[in-house]
Design an enzyme around this catalytic site. Structure first.
Site, PDB file in Angstrom:
ATOM      1  N   ASP A  30       0.784  -1.381  -0.289  1.00  7.51           N
ATOM      2  CA  ASP A  30       0.200   0.030  -0.181  1.00  7.51           C
ATOM      3  C   ASP A  30       0.677   1.282   0.347  1.00  7.51           C
ATOM      4  O   ASP A  30       2.290   1.117   0.135  1.00  7.51           O
ATOM      5  CB  ASP A  30      -1.305  -0.235   1.571  1.00  7.51           C
ATOM      6  CG  ASP A  30      -1.886   1.030   0.715  1.00  7.51           C
ATOM      7  OD1 ASP A  30      -3.286   0.428   1.270  1.00  7.51           O
ATOM      8  OD2 ASP A  30      -2.112   2.263   1.069  1.00  7.51           O
ATOM      9  N   LEU A 154     -17.035 -11.403  -0.883  1.00  6.86           N
ATOM     10  CA  LEU A 154     -16.518 -11.740   0.756  1.00  6.86           C
ATOM     11  C   LEU A 154     -17.338 -10.806   1.136  1.00  6.86           C
ATOM     12  O   LEU A 154     -17.910  -9.772   0.584  1.00  6.86           O
ATOM     13  CB  LEU A 154     -15.227 -11.215   0.796  1.00  6.86           C
ATOM     14  CG  LEU A 154     -14.770 -10.540   0.471  1.00  6.86           C
ATOM     15  CD1 LEU A 154     -14.792  -9.250   1.767  1.00  6.86           C
ATOM     16  CD2 LEU A 154     -13.365 -10.557   1.099  1.00  6.86           C
ATOM     17  N   GLY A 257     -35.857  -4.155   5.465  1.00 11.84           N
ATOM     18  CA  GLY A 257     -35.042  -3.313   6.523  1.00 11.84           C
ATOM     19  C   GLY A 257     -35.158  -1.791   5.841  1.00 11.84           C
ATOM     20  O   GLY A 257     -36.058  -1.329   5.108  1.00 11.84           O
ATOM     21  N   GLY A 261     -26.938  -0.175   2.071  1.00 10.45           N
ATOM     22  CA  GLY A 261     -26.541   0.402   1.820  1.00 10.45           C
ATOM     23  C   GLY A 261     -24.582  -0.078   1.584  1.00 10.45           C
ATOM     24  O   GLY A 261     -24.888  -1.501   1.184  1.00 10.45           O
ATOM     25  N   CYS A 264     -20.565  -0.564  -1.400  1.00  9.57           N
ATOM     26  CA  CYS A 264     -21.007  -2.391  -2.500  1.00  9.57           C
ATOM     27  C   CYS A 264     -22.159  -1.838  -3.780  1.00  9.57           C
ATOM     28  O   CYS A 264     -21.870  -1.766  -4.417  1.00  9.57           O
ATOM     29  CB  CYS A 264     -20.885  -3.922  -2.847  1.00  9.57           C
ATOM     30  SG  CYS A 264     -19.138  -3.391  -1.613  1.00  9.57           S
ATOM     31  N   LYS A 325     -24.522  -2.255   8.331  1.00 14.54           N
ATOM     32  CA  LYS A 325     -24.776  -3.737   9.140  1.00 14.54           C
ATOM     33  C   LYS A 325     -24.096  -3.560  10.247  1.00 14.54           C
ATOM     34  O   LYS A 325     -23.112  -2.804  10.496  1.00 14.54           O
ATOM     35  CB  LYS A 325     -24.426  -4.573   8.056  1.00 14.54           C
ATOM     36  CG  LYS A 325     -23.146  -4.183   6.709  1.00 14.54           C
ATOM     37  CD  LYS A 325     -22.734  -5.513   6.459  1.00 14.54           C
ATOM     38  CE  LYS A 325     -22.922  -6.634   6.616  1.00 14.54           C
ATOM     39  NZ  LYS A 325     -22.051  -7.704   5.789  1.00 14.54           N
TER      40      LYS A 325
END
Ligand code: UGA
Length: 444
Positions: A30, A154, A257, A261, A264, A325
């Site tokens: 990085d 994922l 819900g 959000g 992604c 979440k």
């Protein structure tokens, strides 16, 4: 096998740590030196359950390394993954590919004489992997390399388990040579019968977008069915179970819900709509999903206002949960970012608590009172609103809560409580897709 992961965000960091757990040598690269130093000292830039232990163990086993120096890392690399961010370019509803192309140019600069695979893990518009191939070829006509597309599926909060037990692996390839090496990389998952699907580059890229947009559609579908349930006196959970048991539909992603959000679904739905329009093949279903999901936040605000007898002006609302979440500290595109300001605009004073999201939330909300725990948040509030389904909100002391609240009003936008229990405990309880008529009847 030696691999490099460029980018230490969610996808890069989790994938790098998991590959190292498989026994592969992984170097995570990085540009952000502070981030790399923190990781070398086992301080995670994100909250993800079990990630710190996984990183720590693999650093100790000398299979996982962190550096800012791509050139040195490239010396032994069999595969270089690009897992950098592709944020939404808000003006154009498109994924910003600058980081991806920068990474490709850097890889080109440091390719050695050794055959190397450049694997794209970032979510990129269809055609990007091919463009990356052309960029590298242009810079380095001499280099021996292949580009593959290997999207990740994922979920935040269960990312490690998702990586270790995926439903499938998708790999877009152009040569047998790269296919064999990618098979070797995933041999641990192959041994546990994970389907590995080889496709073209473009198909693989589209599978990623089609998956996320389909799931966003499924969530939006059940949200609309929930609204209909309220209107006709049906129970959305029974409907979800009833339809989900049909193997053609499946029971996952049917929990209603406040709207989807996260980093992604909102970004990928917009990007795919843009890609489709640009190619003259508009995706009208997804376009509708986006606008329904956008409108849903205001619908939730109206629900809260209605529960507070038609006005929140001058009232204190205690909000539990800010992240998009549970089991993440990620607030990006969380429904809370729209619901909280809208309540403030309607005159409410806001007190908030989130188990992991407080640090990130401090920069994103204005004029809210950040509280230490659930019970302090509820102190003297006029209503309690659940925005995120954290486990620790599920089994609270409701006798205490009733004594803390000025009014026993509970708006549960994640349906984590049982309506009859709540009504029996003396709450004016509102949830999603479960008949309010029944509640009033019990109340009388
Ligand atoms: C999503 C996909 O599920 C992953 O497969 C994908 O790899 C990832 O995006 C990505 O592209 O990187 P994530 O955004 O972490 O993962 O979270 P999800 O669990 O999919 O939830 C997305 C949103 O939908 C959340 O706001 C969640 O609350 C909402 N949701 C999900 C519901 O409202 N109901 C459901 O039944 C499921």
């Amino acid at each position: 096998m030696h691999i490099i992961m460029i980018g230490t965000g969610y996808v890069g960091l989790v994938s790098g740590a998991c590959f190292s757990k498989f026994g592969t040598n992984v170097v995570c690269v990085d540009k952000d030196i502070t981030k790399i130093e923190a990781l070398q000292n086992n301080r995670m830039p994100i909250y993800e359950p079990y990630l710190d232990d996984l990183v720590f163990d693999n650093i100790k086993e000398k299979r996982l390394f962190f550096t800012t120096d791509l050139k040195i890392a490239m010396k032994d690399a069999d595969i270089v993954f690009i897992a950098v961010g592709t944020p939404n370019l808000h003006s154009e509803n498109y994924a910003d590919l600058n980081y991806v192309y920068d990474a490709a140019r850097e890889i080109a600069q440091f390719l050695t004489t050794r055959y190397t695979i450049v694997a794209i893990k970032s979510t990129v518009p269809v055609g990007t992997s091919r463009k990356i191939k052309n960029i590298i070829r242009e810079f380095r006509p001499d280099a021996d390399f292949d580009v593959v597309s290997n999207p990740e599926f994922l979920r935040e909060g269960s990312a490690i388990n998702d990586f270790m037990h995926p439903d499938r692996i998708i790999i877009g390839v152009e040569t047998d040579r790269s296919m064999e090496i990618m098979k070797r990389l995933y041999s641990v998952l192959y041994l546990i019968d994970t389907p590995i699907v080889f496709t073209s580059l473009e198909t693989s890229e589209l599978i990623k977008y089609a998956t996320n947009t389909f799931l966003a559609t499924k969530v939006t579908f059940i949200n609309e069915i929930a609204d209909l349930c309220e209107a006709v006196g049906a129970d959305v959970h029974d409907v979800a179970r009833g339809i989900g048991l049909d193997g053609r539909i499946g029971k996952k992603f049917l929990h209603p819900g406040p709207g989807y959000g996260g980093s992604c679904f909102p970004k990928d739905t917009l990007a795919l709509v843009k890609i489709a329009r640009d190619r003259g093949a508009p995706l009208r279903i997804i376009e509708t999903v986006i606008s329904i999901n956008d409108e849903r936040k205001q619908r939730m605000v109206n629900k809260i206002i209605t529960a507070c007898s038609g006005s929140v002006s001058g009232k204190t609302i205690a909000v539990l949960g800010l992240t998009f979440k549970p089991n993440t500290d990620d607030i990006r595109d969380s429904p809370s970012l729209e619901i909280v300001p809208a309540l403030q605009k309607a005159g409410a004073l806001i007190r908030v608590f989130d188990p992991k999201g407080m640090e990130k939330a401090r920069h994103m909300f204005v004029d809210v009172t950040f509280c230490e725990n659930v019970y302090k948040t509820l102190q003297s509030a006029d209503a309690m609103v659940v925005l995120t389904e954290w486990d620790e909100f599920r089994a609270l002391d409701f006798t205490l809560i009733k004594s803390l609240l000025k009014n026993p009003i509970l708006v549960d936008l994640r349906n984590i409580y049982d309506p009859s229990n709540m009504v029996a405990s003396g709450f004016h309880y509102t949830s999603i897709g479960r008949s309010s008529v029944q509640r009033n009847d019990v109340n009388q």
